[in-house]
Design an enzyme around this catalytic site. Structure first.
Site, PDB file in Angstrom:
ATOM      1  N   ASP A   3      31.389  -9.188   7.205  1.00 16.54           N
ATOM      2  CA  ASP A   3      31.799  -7.886   6.672  1.00 16.54           C
ATOM      3  C   ASP A   3      30.617  -6.921   6.782  1.00 16.54           C
ATOM      4  OD1 ASP A   3      32.966  -5.795   4.990  1.00 16.54           O
ATOM      5  OD2 ASP A   3      34.460  -7.297   4.450  1.00 16.54           O
ATOM      6  N   HIS A  15      30.307  -5.564  10.085  1.00 16.38           N
ATOM      7  CA  HIS A  15      30.973  -4.256  10.085  1.00 16.38           C
ATOM      8  C   HIS A  15      30.003  -3.081  10.017  1.00 16.38           C
ATOM      9  CE1 HIS A  15      35.004  -6.199   8.627  1.00 16.38           C
ATOM     10  NE2 HIS A  15      34.571  -6.674   9.775  1.00 16.38           N
TER      11      HIS A  15
END
Ligand SMILES: *[C@@H]1O[C@H](CO)[C@@H](O)[C@H](O)[C@H]1NC(C)=O
Length: 391
Positions: free
Chosen positions: A217, A240
């Site tokens: 993430d 991310h």
């Protein structure tokens, strides 16, 4: 002093010698019953060492030698009688293989209400793969524990720590002041759910230096109420990217202010530098943000402000974001985009983005100049800016 009888001199020497010994209070977790075998539960031994360190009126060091130490969820709590407690860790702290044991707690290893705690070295292995598999199978699973959390604390140092395979976030800084993290390594699979590397919120004076974050993430996520945050020499990917937000989840929300991200490299990440907010009313804001000296390698969305954030397009609020984004500077950002639109400013119609500055930006897609897209965004450019600005 001049009139002190000679008799007292040895006593004074003895007392000062004694207090300098006490200043070196060194607590080895082995002498509290911890076992470096990876299977004996050492939670209570660590807690006993903490209790001693925290009660000491002199600085204390808790030493964790080589080996693997099994820990359940453990909370190191202040307020302590001294403000200099160090963990020196040569070994690895491991979570139980059964993810349910720590998976229902918010945190695996947490510090609360401490002042002057430092962690030097160490590996934290949260054994998160079982929980990720559970989550990816669609079964009902616990939400998972953050590996290392500091809350309501100040004067914290985290130096050369490694976090492996967290269940949820790796490191969370919440409600803290003056935190310095350096040489941190985060490693988790690129498809591990919600395994943000470092999350900072409601905190001021946080510095993150020389760190390498590979996770599923956000590399670093910056939540409401983060101010005076300095991030420098970071490598991200997979993951991310570095994200301010998501903001605007709540109507009443603290803003994000004075954030610098300097000298960062993004390798194959979903985003590079991102600001995101939900499309609903909010008092939140993001202002005085600098992104500079950044290299992108095959990044899907290198530069993005997304004020219609709604992952998975599920139950989207579908209103207009109340979060005001202003004074954001992008300077010396170059490299490659994995999609055609390398710069995307999708701002709020109610509070358009203002004071966006692009300087020396050069991003390509398949060896050609990439594209930019703007909605409700105003600002200035200087130097070479490719893709051509749409501000
Ligand atoms: C911004 O934050 C930095 C630390 O990251 C601090 O040194 C500086 O004083 C802050 N600037 C303002 C205007 O508060």
């Amino acid at each position: 002093m001049a009139t002190l009888p000679p008799l007292f001199l040895p006593l004074i020497l003895f007392l000062s010698f004694n207090s300098s010994l006490a200043a070196l209070l060194n607590l080895n977790v082995l002498s509290f019953g911890a076992k470096p075998d990876g299977t004996t539960d050492s939670t209570n031994a660590f807690l006993s060492a903490w209790t001693r360190a925290c009660a000491s009126t002199n600085p204390a060091t808790i030493y964790v030698p080589k080996g693997r130490f099994l820990l359940r969820s453990v909370n190191f709590r202040g307020k302590c009688n001294n403000n200099a407690i160090s963990f020196r860790i040569d070994g690895t702290l491991v979570a139980p293989v059964d993810y349910r044991i720590i998976g229902k707690a918010d945190n695996w290893i947490s510090f609360q209400y401490v002042d002057g705690v430092s962690i030097y070295g160490g590996k934290l292995d949260a054994k998160g793969t079982g929980l990720w598999a559970c989550k990816n199978s669609g079964k009902a699973c616990p939400s998972g524990a953050t590996t290392l959390s500091f809350s309501n604390s100040k004067n914290v140092v985290v130096d050369r720590l490694t976090s492996l395979n967290s269940q949820m976030f790796h490191i969370v800084i919440n409600g803290c002041h003056n935190v310095k993290m350096q040489g941190v390594t985060v490693i988790a699979s690129g498809n591990s759910p919600n395994t943000d590397g470092i999350h900072v919120q409601l905190s001021s004076g946080v510095t993150i230096l020389n760190s390498n974050i590979q996770t599923g993430d956000d590399c670093i996520s910056i939540g409401p109420g983060a101010t005076n945050l300095w991030i420098e020499k970071i490598t991200c990917g997979p993951g991310h990217g570095i994200s301010i937000g998501s903001l605007g989840k709540d109507q009443n929300e603290a803003g994000v202010q004075n954030v610098t991200v300097k000298t960062a490299k993004f390798m194959g990440t979903q985003n590079g530098v991102r600001i995101k907010s939900w499309a609903r009313p909010s008092s939140g804001f993001a202002r005085n943000i600098v992104f500079q000296h950044i290299v992108m390698k095959n990044v899907e969305n290198p530069i993005v402000i997304d004020q219609n954030y709604c992952p998975g397009n599920n139950n989207c609020p579908d209103q207009v974001s109340g979060v005001k984004v202003s004074n954001v500077r992008y300077q010396d950002i170059h490299g490659t985009s994995a999609t055609q639109v390398a710069v995307k400013f999708d701002c709020s119609a109610k509070h358009p983005c203002s004071g966006i500055r692009l300087e020396e930006v050069k991003l390509t897609y398949k060896n050609e100049v990439a594209e930019a897209s703007c909605k409700h965004a105003a600002g200035t450019i200087s130097g070479v800016v490719q893709p051509t600005s749409c501000l």
